[in-house]
Design an enzyme around this catalytic site. Structure first.
Site, PDB file in Angstrom:
ATOM      1  N   LYS A  42     -45.237   5.439   5.533  1.00 38.46           N
ATOM      2  CA  LYS A  42     -44.952   4.055   5.163  1.00 38.46           C
ATOM      3  C   LYS A  42     -44.840   3.891   3.643  1.00 38.46           C
ATOM      4  O   LYS A  42     -44.008   3.140   3.141  1.00 38.46           O
ATOM      5  CB  LYS A  42     -46.013   3.135   5.750  1.00 38.46           C
ATOM      6  N   ASN A  45     -41.488   5.371   2.292  1.00 42.95           N
ATOM      7  CA  ASN A  45     -40.367   4.485   2.638  1.00 42.95           C
ATOM      8  C   ASN A  45     -40.343   3.263   1.713  1.00 42.95           C
ATOM      9  O   ASN A  45     -39.278   2.819   1.279  1.00 42.95           O
ATOM     10  CB  ASN A  45     -40.468   4.040   4.099  1.00 42.95           C
ATOM     11  N   ALA A 252     -38.928   2.729   9.906  1.00 43.47           N
ATOM     12  CA  ALA A 252     -38.999   2.328   8.491  1.00 43.47           C
ATOM     13  C   ALA A 252     -38.435   0.930   8.212  1.00 43.47           C
ATOM     14  O   ALA A 252     -38.539   0.448   7.079  1.00 43.47           O
ATOM     15  CB  ALA A 252     -38.337   3.338   7.556  1.00 43.47           C
ATOM     16  N   ALA A 253     -37.869   0.268   9.220  1.00 43.88           N
ATOM     17  CA  ALA A 253     -37.280  -1.061   8.958  1.00 43.88           C
ATOM     18  C   ALA A 253     -38.348  -2.033   8.433  1.00 43.88           C
ATOM     19  O   ALA A 253     -38.094  -2.819   7.515  1.00 43.88           O
ATOM     20  CB  ALA A 253     -36.647  -1.611  10.226  1.00 43.88           C
ATOM     21  N   GLY A 254     -39.551  -1.953   8.999  1.00 44.12           N
ATOM     22  CA  GLY A 254     -40.630  -2.844   8.556  1.00 44.12           C
ATOM     23  C   GLY A 254     -41.060  -2.545   7.125  1.00 44.12           C
ATOM     24  O   GLY A 254     -41.365  -3.457   6.351  1.00 44.12           O
ATOM     25  N   ASP A 255     -41.086  -1.259   6.772  1.00 45.04           N
ATOM     26  CA  ASP A 255     -41.467  -0.871   5.405  1.00 45.04           C
ATOM     27  C   ASP A 255     -40.406  -1.366   4.417  1.00 45.04           C
ATOM     28  O   ASP A 255     -40.731  -1.890   3.346  1.00 45.04           O
ATOM     29  CB  ASP A 255     -41.583   0.660   5.294  1.00 45.04           C
ATOM     30  N   GLY A 290     -33.374   8.012  10.529  1.00 40.75           N
ATOM     31  CA  GLY A 290     -34.432   8.521   9.664  1.00 40.75           C
ATOM     32  C   GLY A 290     -35.173   7.428   8.915  1.00 40.75           C
ATOM     33  O   GLY A 290     -34.793   6.253   8.940  1.00 40.75           O
TER      34      GLY A 290
HETATM   35  O1  RIB Z   1     -43.020   3.019   9.340  1.00 44.90           O
HETATM   36  C1  RIB Z   1     -42.410   4.232   9.643  1.00 44.90           C
HETATM   37  C2  RIB Z   1     -43.292   5.366   9.217  1.00 44.90           C
HETATM   38  O2  RIB Z   1     -44.491   5.347   9.964  1.00 44.90           O
HETATM   39  C3  RIB Z   1     -42.730   6.745   9.454  1.00 44.90           C
HETATM   40  O3  RIB Z   1     -41.939   7.197   8.383  1.00 44.90           O
HETATM   41  C4  RIB Z   1     -43.942   7.598   9.748  1.00 44.90           C
HETATM   42  O4  RIB Z   1     -44.195   8.592   8.804  1.00 44.90           O
HETATM   43  C5  RIB Z   1     -45.103   6.610   9.844  1.00 44.90           C
HETATM   44  O5  RIB Z   1     -45.852   6.569   8.700  1.00 44.90           O
END
Ligand code: RIB
Length: 313
Positions: A42, A45, A252-255, A290
């Site tokens: 997280k 990202n 990763a959309a939330g991050d 990804g």
């Molecule tokens: O939010 C997505 C992430 O959650 C991934 O990249 C994974 O590594 C986990 O941390």
């Protein structure tokens, strides 16, 4: 203005498999469409999101003294991220996430082996504050002591704190966070932290009031996936709608959303404008495979926003 953001969070290598269908219990599926090792976690990202949007990103994280750790540090360097506070632990390996992505709608299931992330300490965080940040961004994929140290140092130095409440942490004491500028959980995290499932406007409001009260947060922004987000400022609420896109991978959309939200909010101080910007950034990220590889640049977000507005979507 180029703000310096200190990201206190996690770093993983993601082992990603795409598949037509998930295995049932006890079943072996021989149909994985592809598998890849990509940069994720997280924190990675989010740090990459800040950097690609144009912020001065300083990353505080812990990786192992191994090949994966070296690879991640190299990737951060290529993104222009300050890696002085990406520490390396001699005892534990770099964090690893196993991710299953369903081809049909890009939905994912993730399990994380924290490895070196679990050793990020309050002392590491204190050292990272010597970078004099304009904003501090924290997520919960690291030990409590690191999260609370980041919150405490931010408060003591009067630096705005942005909290992405992912991942769900059973028993996490939200009240120890103290003051935050923005607190942003997704639906699952919101339900775990408040006991309220944000499945209606009324429930979103109840949950947001609860979260704002427990943490003295100025803005609560609940991420609702493709439905958009719910923004609460302590008095009024707004629903910021999502955008229809062909989802390839939601990882990763939330991050991306919370980092873009914090970036845009620091730029102009307008929470709704920031939420709209973040919605474009997150929608764009789900159209690519990804975690780190799916993070858009500032120009890509601007172009995408213009395209969506023109087409009325
Ligand atoms: O939010 C997505 C992430 O959650 C991934 O990249 C994974 O590594 C986990 O941390």
């Amino acid at each position: 203005m180029k703000h310096r953001i200190l990201i206190v969070s996690s770093a993983n290598i993601d082992f990603v498999q795409r598949m037509a269908r998930l295995p049932q219990q006890g079943e072996t599926v021989l149909e994985s469409a592809s598998c890849k090792y990509v940069a994720g976690g997280k924190g990675s990202n989010s740090a990459v999101t800040f950097a690609r949007l144009g912020a001065d990103a300083v990353f505080c994280a812990k990786v192992g003294r191994d090949e994966n750790g070296a690879r991640l540090k190299r990737i951060y360097g290529e993104e222009g991220i300050d890696t002085r506070f990406v520490f390396q632990d001699a005892e534990s390996p770099t964090g690893l996430a196993s991710i299953l992505v369903e081809e049909e709608d890009g939905a994912n299931r993730i399990i994380v082996y924290p490895g070196a992330n679990g050793t990020l300490s309050a002392e590491n965080v204190e050292e990272a504050f010597t970078c004099y940040p304009d904003g501090v961004f924290v997520q919960l994929e690291i030990p409590d002591e690191a999260v609370f140290a980041a919150a405490r140092f931010a408060r003591e130095n009067d630096i705005p704190l942005f909290v992405d409440a992912g991942p769900v942490r059973p028993g996490f004491s939200l009240e120890n966070l103290g003051r935050a500028e923005i607190l942003s959980p997704n639906e699952t995290e919101c339900a775990a932290l408040t006991g309220i499932v944000p499945d209606s406007v009324e429930n979103c409001l109840k949950a947001a009031i609860h979260l704002a009260g427990v943490t003295e947060t100025k803005y609560v922004v609940i991420k609702l996936g493709s439905r958009g987000s719910f923004v609460y400022d302590g008095k009024y609420y707004h629903l910021v709608p999502g955008h229809k896109v062909q989802a390839v991978d939601t990882t990763a959309a939330g991050d991306v959303f919370t980092a873009a939200l914090s970036y845009a909010y620091l730029q102009k101080g307008d929470i709704l404008e920031a939420a709209r910007f973040a919605t474009y950034a997150a929608a764009l990220s789900v159209t690519k495979e990804g975690a780190v590889p799916s993070v858009p640049t500032l120009q890509q977000v601007k172009d995408f926003a213009a395209e969506m507005r023109e087409s009325g979507r």
